[in-house]
Design an enzyme around this catalytic site. Structure first.
Site, PDB file in Angstrom:
ATOM      1  N   VAL A 104      43.287 -13.444  91.476  1.00 27.02           N
ATOM      2  CA  VAL A 104      43.659 -13.315  92.398  1.00 27.02           C
ATOM      3  C   VAL A 104      44.367 -11.435  92.122  1.00 27.02           C
ATOM      4  CG1 VAL A 104      44.108 -14.817  94.262  1.00 27.02           C
ATOM      5  CG2 VAL A 104      45.866 -13.749  92.361  1.00 27.02           C
ATOM      6  N   VAL A 105      44.033 -10.889  93.518  1.00 30.92           N
ATOM      7  CA  VAL A 105      44.937  -9.446  92.296  1.00 30.92           C
ATOM      8  C   VAL A 105      45.031  -8.682  94.243  1.00 30.92           C
ATOM      9  CG1 VAL A 105      43.888  -7.126  92.262  1.00 30.92           C
ATOM     10  CG2 VAL A 105      43.082  -9.292  90.757  1.00 30.92           C
ATOM     11  N   TYR A 146      31.642 -11.041  89.132  1.00 38.31           N
ATOM     12  CA  TYR A 146      32.261 -11.958  87.594  1.00 38.31           C
ATOM     13  C   TYR A 146      30.095 -12.024  87.344  1.00 38.31           C
ATOM     14  CZ  TYR A 146      35.882 -14.010  90.263  1.00 38.31           C
ATOM     15  OH  TYR A 146      37.147 -14.473  90.539  1.00 38.31           O
TER      16      TYR A 146
END
Length: 171
Positions: A104-105, A146
């Site tokens: 998460v960011v 990703y």
């Protein structure tokens, strides 16, 4: 409910001249510190980041227990606010396999390389331990994040399965 797909890292990304896309020193100069310990991690603040990206709110005691069973963890602290703004962790057998969780960011800090910085270092740590089978669950909308890190969807036709307690609806 958010849909998730499984993607696995069965190939190592092509090495580049620079070890990371952003160095530790550059992160510090931008007001961020890399952390690998839960000792300074405020679980309520981490939970707020989880909620901000669409994860369900979690019981802080269960987060603490999950982190105690985590083998590798990396988070980024914003030095001005002292809050976590990026996070990822991995669990596994410590030899062959690992699964990356909870990448998460904080939405206020997305798009400046923090997620990539966390993932590059977490993957390196796992590879340095000799772990080459690295998997993760991903929202379909972020699969593109990703792929440049070396992850591929359904390598060699391998499909992941997830146990579900959902009952079949009777007609």
């Amino acid at each position: 409910m958010l849909s998730r797909g499984i993607i696995s890292n069965f190939r190592t990304p092509t090495p580049t001249a620079c070890k990371y896309s952003i160095s530790d020193k550059d992160l510090e100069s931008r007001g961020f510190l890399l952390r690998r310990s839960i000792s300074d991690l405020n679980l309520d603040q981490l939970n707020s980041v989880f909620v901000a990206v669409g994860f369900p709110r979690r019981d802080p005691e269960k987060i603490k227990l999950a982190l105690q069973h985590t083998q590798s963890m990396l988070w980024v602290q914003h030095t001005k606010s002292q809050k976590p703004v990026a996070f990822a962790r991995a669990t596994g057998d410590g030899v062959f396999n690992a699964i990356i969780w909870d990448v998460v960011v904080d939405p206020s800090f997305q798009g400046i390389g923090l997620g990539k910085a966390v993932m590059e270092r977490l993957i390196e740590e796992l590879l340095d331990k000799g772990i080459s089978n690295i998997a993760l669950y991903s929202e379909p909308r972020v699969l593109g994040f990703y792929r440049p890190l070396g992850f591929v969807s359904d390598p060699d036709g391998i499909r992941g399965m997830v146990y579900s307690r959902k009952q079949n609806k009777k007609k």
